[in-house]
Design a protein around this motif. Sequence first.
Motif, PDB file in Angstrom:
ATOM      1  N   PHE A   1      67.595  74.023 -18.515  1.00  0.00           N
ATOM      2  CA  PHE A   1      68.432  73.206 -17.638  1.00  0.00           C
ATOM      3  C   PHE A   1      68.931  74.013 -16.434  1.00  0.00           C
ATOM      4  CE2 PHE A   1      72.889  72.650 -16.465  1.00  0.00           C
ATOM      5  CZ  PHE A   1      72.823  71.431 -15.796  1.00  0.00           C
TER       6      PHE A   1
ATOM      7  N   TRP B   1      68.096  73.387 -12.520  1.00  0.00           N
ATOM      8  CA  TRP B   1      69.205  73.072 -11.606  1.00  0.00           C
ATOM      9  C   TRP B   1      69.298  74.090 -10.468  1.00  0.00           C
ATOM     10  CZ3 TRP B   1      74.112  75.762 -11.212  1.00  0.00           C
ATOM     11  CH2 TRP B   1      75.078  75.089 -10.447  1.00  0.00           C
TER      12      TRP B   1
ATOM     13  N   SER C   1      72.554  64.579 -13.190  1.00  0.00           N
ATOM     14  CA  SER C   1      71.254  63.896 -13.323  1.00  0.00           C
ATOM     15  C   SER C   1      70.311  64.649 -14.252  1.00  0.00           C
ATOM     16  CB  SER C   1      70.614  63.748 -11.937  1.00  0.00           C
ATOM     17  OG  SER C   1      71.424  62.967 -11.086  1.00  0.00           O
ATOM     18  N   ILE C   2      70.320  65.982 -14.163  1.00  0.00           N
ATOM     19  CA  ILE C   2      69.412  66.782 -15.003  1.00  0.00           C
ATOM     20  C   ILE C   2      69.811  66.697 -16.469  1.00  0.00           C
ATOM     21  CG2 ILE C   2      68.609  69.128 -15.472  1.00  0.00           C
ATOM     22  CD1 ILE C   2      68.888  69.682 -12.459  1.00  0.00           C
TER      23      ILE C   2
ATOM     24  N   ILE D   1      71.453  64.258 -17.954  1.00  0.00           N
ATOM     25  CA  ILE D   1      71.115  62.922 -18.464  1.00  0.00           C
ATOM     26  C   ILE D   1      69.603  62.794 -18.668  1.00  0.00           C
ATOM     27  CG2 ILE D   1      71.080  60.462 -17.849  1.00  0.00           C
ATOM     28  CD1 ILE D   1      73.825  60.864 -16.559  1.00  0.00           C
ATOM     29  N   LYS D   2      68.827  63.420 -17.796  1.00  0.00           N
ATOM     30  CA  LYS D   2      67.372  63.407 -17.967  1.00  0.00           C
ATOM     31  C   LYS D   2      66.971  64.099 -19.271  1.00  0.00           C
ATOM     32  CE  LYS D   2      63.091  65.116 -15.877  1.00  0.00           C
ATOM     33  NZ  LYS D   2      62.512  65.861 -14.734  1.00  0.00           N
ATOM     34  N   TYR D   3      67.608  65.256 -19.549  1.00  0.00           N
ATOM     35  CA  TYR D   3      67.287  65.965 -20.785  1.00  0.00           C
ATOM     36  C   TYR D   3      67.741  65.180 -22.016  1.00  0.00           C
ATOM     37  CZ  TYR D   3      65.379  70.354 -19.081  1.00  0.00           C
ATOM     38  OH  TYR D   3      64.539  71.302 -18.551  1.00  0.00           O
TER      39      TYR D   3
ATOM     40  N   ASN E   1      67.774  61.994 -22.305  1.00  0.00           N
ATOM     41  CA  ASN E   1      66.781  60.934 -22.519  1.00  0.00           C
ATOM     42  C   ASN E   1      65.544  61.450 -23.242  1.00  0.00           C
ATOM     43  OD1 ASN E   1      68.084  58.645 -21.401  1.00  0.00           O
ATOM     44  ND2 ASN E   1      67.670  59.400 -19.334  1.00  0.00           N
ATOM     45  N   LEU E   2      65.349  62.793 -23.227  1.00  0.00           N
ATOM     46  CA  LEU E   2      64.208  63.406 -23.917  1.00  0.00           C
ATOM     47  C   LEU E   2      64.580  63.915 -25.307  1.00  0.00           C
ATOM     48  CD1 LEU E   2      62.754  65.496 -20.935  1.00  0.00           C
ATOM     49  CD2 LEU E   2      61.963  63.275 -21.780  1.00  0.00           C
TER      50      LEU E   2
ATOM     51  N   ILE F   1      75.944  59.485 -22.987  1.00  0.00           N
ATOM     52  CA  ILE F   1      75.826  59.472 -21.526  1.00  0.00           C
ATOM     53  C   ILE F   1      77.149  59.067 -20.887  1.00  0.00           C
ATOM     54  CG2 ILE F   1      74.743  58.274 -19.587  1.00  0.00           C
ATOM     55  CD1 ILE F   1      72.145  58.213 -21.203  1.00  0.00           C
TER      56      ILE F   1
END
Length: 368
Positions: free
Chosen positions: A16, A20, A90-91, A93-95, A97-98, A110
């Motif tokens: 992360f 970033w 954003s990063i 939340i992206k992680y 989601n994975l 979230i």
Amino acid sequence: MDKKVGQFLIENEQKFIHFWEEQIIVHHYRDNPELILQNGHLMYHLITNSMLNGFSEEDVKLLAHKVARERVKANINIGEFVYNVNLGRSIIIKYLNLSGLMPEDLQAIINLVNKQFDLFCYFAVSKYTEIKDKKLQEQNLFISQTHKDRLAILGQMSSSFVHEFRNPLTSVMGFIKLLKHEHPTLPYLDVVSQELDQLKFRITQFLHTSKLNMLAESQNEDITIHLLIEEVLEFLYPSIVDGNVQIHTNIDADICITGDRNELKQVFLNLLINAVDAVCEEENLRKIDIQTNIDDHQIKIRISNNGPTIDPEAVQLIFEPFFTTKKLGTGIGLFVCKNIVEKHHGEIECISDNHLTTFQLTFPIKQN
């Protein structure tokens, strides 16, 4: 479930932070990249800690205030800071989601992340603005104090100036009068007398600027405006003729102001001298227009000239002490005018466009 997500974030911290760090805005000549990276780790730890041990608003505030102070010290645009923070959001939340969590379980996580980032931005920007406002107030106070110090120095200089020049000037003016009486045909005496009167006027300007409290000692009387302006125009007649200046007046003969005659005379002298100087910079027709009228229970006096336009920025500063648009100006004439007008419960403003520059004086009508 939160602890599982927290563990997931701990395991992926390096990925992360690296991702970033590659995308954030950093000014290497002003920023401290290591400090920014450290703050990124601290924020990330806040997020993971909230998953493992519970959310702490105070911890978010402490970090936000720390970062805000650093941003002010670095003099970095707050918009870039907000961009970097939201990029981190954003990063993460992206992680998340994975992470493999079900959507219904993921949404609560979230929401918690968004809450922390929202509070972080709020606390940081609020603190940043608070510190910036305080610094601006300190700067304005410093500027104001500097003006006062300069005026105090000017006061000391003016007192010495007046003391050293007034006595010999009075003597010279007295002898000029004697010469005019004994030798009425002697050439140039009128010119010399006129120049001495102008010198006396300039000395009086400095005296008013350095000792504005002297205005309180003035004697008030009812003054007919058109008579006072006629007196000033007569005084300036040689300069008006020499500059081939056309004077147009439309002055109500009945308009009167209660005030100190000498002080108000100085106001009109300053404004008309400035007007003559301004129009003499023009090669075409040189015009000065003086009008009075009563509007909304107020007396308005307008002195307009068709000289060069004054820039809007200069109009905002034109009544400040030591500010001048003249090459050899002192920057005190209009400052003195403003103080005298306000002392008489009036207002003065400057309006300048491509056609005319107008100084408008507004006074209350005398109440019987």
